[in-house]
Structure formats: C-alpha cells, structure tokens
Design an enzyme around this catalytic site. Structure first.
Site, short mmCIF file in Angstrom:
data_model
loop_
_atom_site.label_atom_id
_atom_site.label_comp_id
_atom_site.label_asym_id
_atom_site.label_seq_id
_atom_site.Cartn_x
_atom_site.Cartn_y
_atom_site.Cartn_z
N THR A 340 -0.77 -2.21 0.53
CA THR A 340 -0.59 -2.98 -0.57
C THR A 340 0.00 -4.19 0.06
O THR A 340 0.15 -4.39 1.09
CB THR A 340 0.65 -2.06 -1.61
OG1 THR A 340 0.21 -0.96 -1.73
CG2 THR A 340 1.09 -3.29 -2.50
N THR A 358 -2.85 -3.94 -5.13
CA THR A 358 -3.12 -2.93 -4.10
C THR A 358 -4.23 -2.24 -4.30
O THR A 358 -5.05 -2.24 -5.50
CB THR A 358 -1.84 -1.89 -3.96
OG1 THR A 358 -2.04 -0.80 -3.08
CG2 THR A 358 -1.86 -1.29 -5.67
N ASP A 382 -1.07 7.93 -7.85
CA ASP A 382 0.18 7.43 -8.24
C ASP A 382 0.68 8.11 -9.51
O ASP A 382 1.67 8.22 -9.75
CB ASP A 382 0.25 5.89 -8.44
CG ASP A 382 0.53 5.25 -7.08
OD1 ASP A 382 0.82 5.93 -6.25
OD2 ASP A 382 0.43 3.76 -7.24
N GLY A 434 4.78 1.32 -1.27
CA GLY A 434 5.02 2.59 -2.32
C GLY A 434 6.44 2.76 -2.64
O GLY A 434 6.93 1.51 -2.86
#
Ligand code: DON
Length: 529
Positions: A340, A358, A382, A434
């Site tokens: 990201t 990202t 996610d 993350g």
C-alpha cells in the site's frame, strides 16, 4: 504561516518530484496529490494504482477538512459466502475474482473538482504520469527487486507477464498501454474509466470469470465522509472514518493512553511500551467486533472514540502483567510482505493532503486488464471472506464486515492530521502495512507529541504492533533489548521480527518551519518546493 514553498513526502522519488513540480506551477496540495496519485500508478506499480482505491484527507489552511472515500466496492456478483472454501484463483487474494470495483480515478477526480486550485485541469495533472508511462523511466533497484519477488504471481497472467516480468535494474521501463489509458482519461475525463473504452476492456476481460461488469463500473460511487476527530494531550487528531477502521481505532488507543502520562516515563521505559501494547489489544478487539462499511452496518464510532469509553478499558489494565487476548475475547497471523502506499503533501499556503491508497497486496490480484496496463486490486480479502477465519493479515473479523454486493471492505488505512493545541496544523502522517498502519501512525504521533522527536527520528524509531489476535507482539529488529526484556518480564510474547510500515510525514513547527521525512524502511523521498 508555514515557511515553505511546499513539500511532498511519498514512497517513490519520481512521484515526489511530480508533486513538487505541480506545487511550483501554482497548484495546491490537492492538485499535487492528484498528480502524485497518477504518477505512483506508473512508477510504483506494487501499490500505486488506477485499479485500486483509497482515502484522501484534505485540510484547508482555514481548518476546513474533508475525507474522500474512494475505497473499492464489491461487484454485484459478490455475496456473503462467495469465497467459501475457495483459495488461490477464485478466492479473495489472487486472480480475477479477488478485485473490488476500483475507486482511484473517481476519487482523485472528485478531489480535484471540489478542492483543487482550479489553476490546473485534470488532464494537466495526469500528464506527468502519462509521460512517465510513455517515455519510460529507469527502473530503480527497489522496483526490480520487488518485481523479482512477485515473479510467480505476475507470470500467471499474460498481460502482467508481458509488462512486469524481466525488467532489469537500470533498464528503461515503458508502459505504452497504461500511457494510452491515461491519455484516454485525459481526453474524455474520469468517467472514461467507468463508462468508456477502459470500462469496456475491464468488463470484457472479467466476463469469463463472472465478476466486475459494466453496471458495476458505471455504478461505482465515491463518497465524502465526515472526518473522525479526537484529542490527545491538547492536540487535535483528524483522521479517516469507516469504511476505514484506522481513524477510530487510532483515537481509541490514544484515548486509553491519555490516562497514563506516557511522556514522563521516557521513551525506553518498558512500562510505556506495555501500556501501548495493552491499549492496542483492546482497541483491535473492538475493531474485529464492530467495524464494517457504514452504508451497510451501524458502526458505533462516536461511542468508541469517547474518552469515557477508554476509561472502562483502562480499569481492566494490569500494570504488571500482560492481559492474555483470550481474556479480552478469540484467533492467528501471516508474515507476508504487504503493499500500500501513503503520501503527505503541504502547499505554501498551508493546505494539506494526507492520502493512502492501495491494491491491497503487492501488485494486487496479479491480474492486468489486457490492453490497458491496469493492475487490479485484491481488496476483496479485506472483507471477512470466510467469517471467523483469519485473512492474509491474520485478522479475524465479524459479520459486520461480511461480503455483500456493493459493500466496501473494511480498511485499516489511517491518513491523519494532527493539530497543535492552539489549532494550527502540526503533522501530516500515514503509512502502508495493513493493520500495522494504525499502530505505525500511533507511534509516530506519540514520538512527536510525547517525546518531541524531530520528524525523521519519530519515523525511524523502532515500532511494535499488537492486533489482539494473534496474542503476540509484532516487533522490529532494532527495538532496544532493554524494552524487549522488560516486556517479556511482564508476560508478553514476541512474533518473529519484521518491518512495520513505510511512513511519510511532514511536521510543522510552532514558528512555521517545515520538516519532512520518508521512512528509512522504504525507498521514498521527501522533496521541498
Ligand atoms: O485497507 C487496508 O487496510 C489494506 N488493504 C491495506 C493493505 C496494506 O497496507 C498493505 N501494505 N503494506
């Protein structure tokens, strides 16, 4: 007044330069952010993107703020158990069905339209990226190394293989199809991506896989959200609300810590690190339980970010022992390199952008849409793709974050501003990583506010990470031995050492002096205008 001609901190030097050039041409921080966002899609393909999404925070020098949510949306073919029992191709991490409908082009376009200076057109802001794609740039060692590590993923998809495999260090890296896509967006505007030839290319490549279709693309919606705010030792915290958990979890941790005079304890005091980790565990337990897309589920953000709510967590904290996560509530982890990217921008008038975007994993799903040069995200991971089972970050998440058509997956991205007690902008900060993003941003803020570190030191200092489950501290190699031993004595357990984050920060001193830093963990650069 800020004493600067502007500043750009990003994860890739050519992109930082693109941003500074826009500031020099009279663009404001948003104009520069749009140009940097497009440039990173060319020069930093591991995370920069057109095929992904993110969050852009804007703060005008007057104090007005905005939060643009251009997170990916689940396509209409998605439903709660769409990934049940599916790993690899067909699952949420690799291949065609791993992508949400991308938001980046729509997000940057909205930012430009509402908050740009009006001096530079959208097409002009795309031009540096188009030129970099068409003319090519010299592949730095960091890109060649990264591409080589992902050769297996990228070789699985013909269009990805043709573009990204075999790029040697020092070689000119040209992306003519991506240049043509950017030129189409310049010519026809941002809707081209969602309704024009680019949309047709995406939908026709996706058709055999039954995934993103024309309607999904046409129906993508960028949303403006209400920023989430908090206070820490007199400072203001302004950050990203759901569908990111980042801002609210950050504020919850800061609220818990506000009850303990961390600054007085000294940066290396094991008790300081203990309190920080205990606060992280508790706030991440809430993350797992409550967070999801606010358009689908109710997320009690106001309650979770109240100082009084933090007090109840403090009561259960033991200053002499680590609380086992099982006593807080239930889980596991993975240790893959992730990707990201964040950039922080300040213009000469003091307007600021804090943007994290990202593809989720490095090079996202691995799929490039043929004919477009667009790498697609694997943001569907996610979601709680298999509720109760850990995702690639080892996060266990609840029903609130289950897959639904048109829903946004829960994020941890935490683009943030900190204001000084008298209200002036003090810090622009964010990171990839993350779930570790939240704790990276947290620790940079604590280093600046509690320990008055200069920005480079605040970013370089070793960090820890706890996400409630698994019940272990993510730790960096350079954490002082005394801190490790102190934490072990209190009953903490460490995972294997890893790198946490790649922060990009800009700090404004009370006298207006500006300093910035790119994390020494990555290969970014901060450039002054
Ligand atoms: O939105 C999120 O929280 C994740 N998709 C971010 C992924 C990430 O930061 C990977 N980074 N290194």
């Amino acid at each position: 007044m800020v004493k600067t001609g502007g500043m750009v901190a990003s994860a890739e030097p050519l992109a930082s330069q693109v941003g500074v050039d826009i500031l020099r041409r009279g663009g404001n921080a948003v104009d520069a952010a749009v140009a940097v966002g497009f440039a990173l899609a060319v020069t930093y393909p591991q995370a920069g993107n057109l095929g992904g999404g993110g969050f852009l925070m804007w703060r005008r020098c007057s104090g007005q703020t905005a939060a643009i949510d251009y997170r990916e949306m689940a396509p209409s073919a998605a439903f709660r158990d769409v990934y049940a029992g599916k790993a690899d191709e067909g699952g949420p991490t690799v291949g065609w069905r791993a992508s949400g409908t991308p938001g980046t082009v729509a997000g940057l376009a909205l930012a430009h339209k509402k908050y740009g200076s009006g001096k530079l057109s959208f097409a002009e802001l795309i031009e540096p990226a188009r030129a970099l794609a068409a003319e090519g740039f010299t592949s730095p060692a960091s890109l060649t190394r990264s591409l080589t590590s992902y050769i297996a993923l990228l070789s699985r998809y013909e269009a990805s293989k043709a573009i990204f495999v075999g790029i040697a260090e020092g070689q000119k890296f040209r992306q003519p199809e991506l240049a043509a896509t950017l030129a189409r967006i310049q010519k026809h505007g941002p809707r081209e991506f969602y309704e024009g030839e680019t949309a047709r290319c995406i939908a026709s490549a996706m058709r055999p896989h039954g995934w993103i279709n024309e309607r999904d693309l046409r129906g993508y919606e960028v949303k403006e959200r209400q920023v989430v705010t908090g206070r820490y030792r007199g400072h203001g915290i302004i950050s990203m609300p759901p569908p990111s958990s980042g801002g609210a979890v950050l504020i919850e941790i800061l609220n818990i810590l506000a009850g303990f005079e961390l600054g007085r304890r000294g940066w290396e005091s094991p008790l300081r690190w203990h309190l920080m980790v205990e606060a992280m565990k508790r706030a991440f337990a809430d993350r797992a339980e409550y967070f999801g897309d606010p358009d689908f589920v109710r997320v009690p953000v106001a309650k979770l970010t109240e100082p009084a709510y933090a007090a109840h967590w403090r009561e259960g904290m033991d200053l002499r022992h680590a609380t086992p996560s099982s006593a807080i509530r239930a889980g596991q982890a993975s240790d893959e390199p992730l990707h990201t990217t964040h950039f922080s921008i300040l213009d000469r008038d003091g307007n600021a952008v804090s943007n994290t975007y990202t593809l989720n994993g490095p090079y996202g799903s691995g799929v490039t849409i043929p004919g477009t040069g667009i790498l697609m995200n694997n943001e569907m991971d996610d979601f709680a793709a298999n509720p109760g089972q850990p995702n690639r970050y080892g996060l266990i998440q609840g029903e609130n974050n289950a897959v639904r058509a048109r829903k946004r997956p829960l994020s941890s991205m935490t683009p943030t501003f900190v204001t000084a007690p008298e209200g002036a902008l003090k810090l622009i900060i964010g990171s990839p990583g993350g779930p570790t993003i939240i704790n990276t941003v947290l620790q940079v803020i604590l280093n600046v506010v509690d320990h008055q570190m200069p920005i480079a030191e605040a970013i370089a200092a070793p960090r820890v990470h706890h996400q409630w489950l698994p019940d272990e501290i993510g730790v960096e190699k350079h954490l002082p031995e005394s801190v490790k031993i102190g934490l072990e004595r209190l009953g903490h357990v460490f995972g294997k050492p890893r790198t946490l984050g790649d922060a990009q920060g800009i700090l404004i001193a009370p006298d207006g002096t500006v300093s910035g830093a790119s994390d020494p963990r990555g290969s970014g650069t901060t450039i002054s205008g």
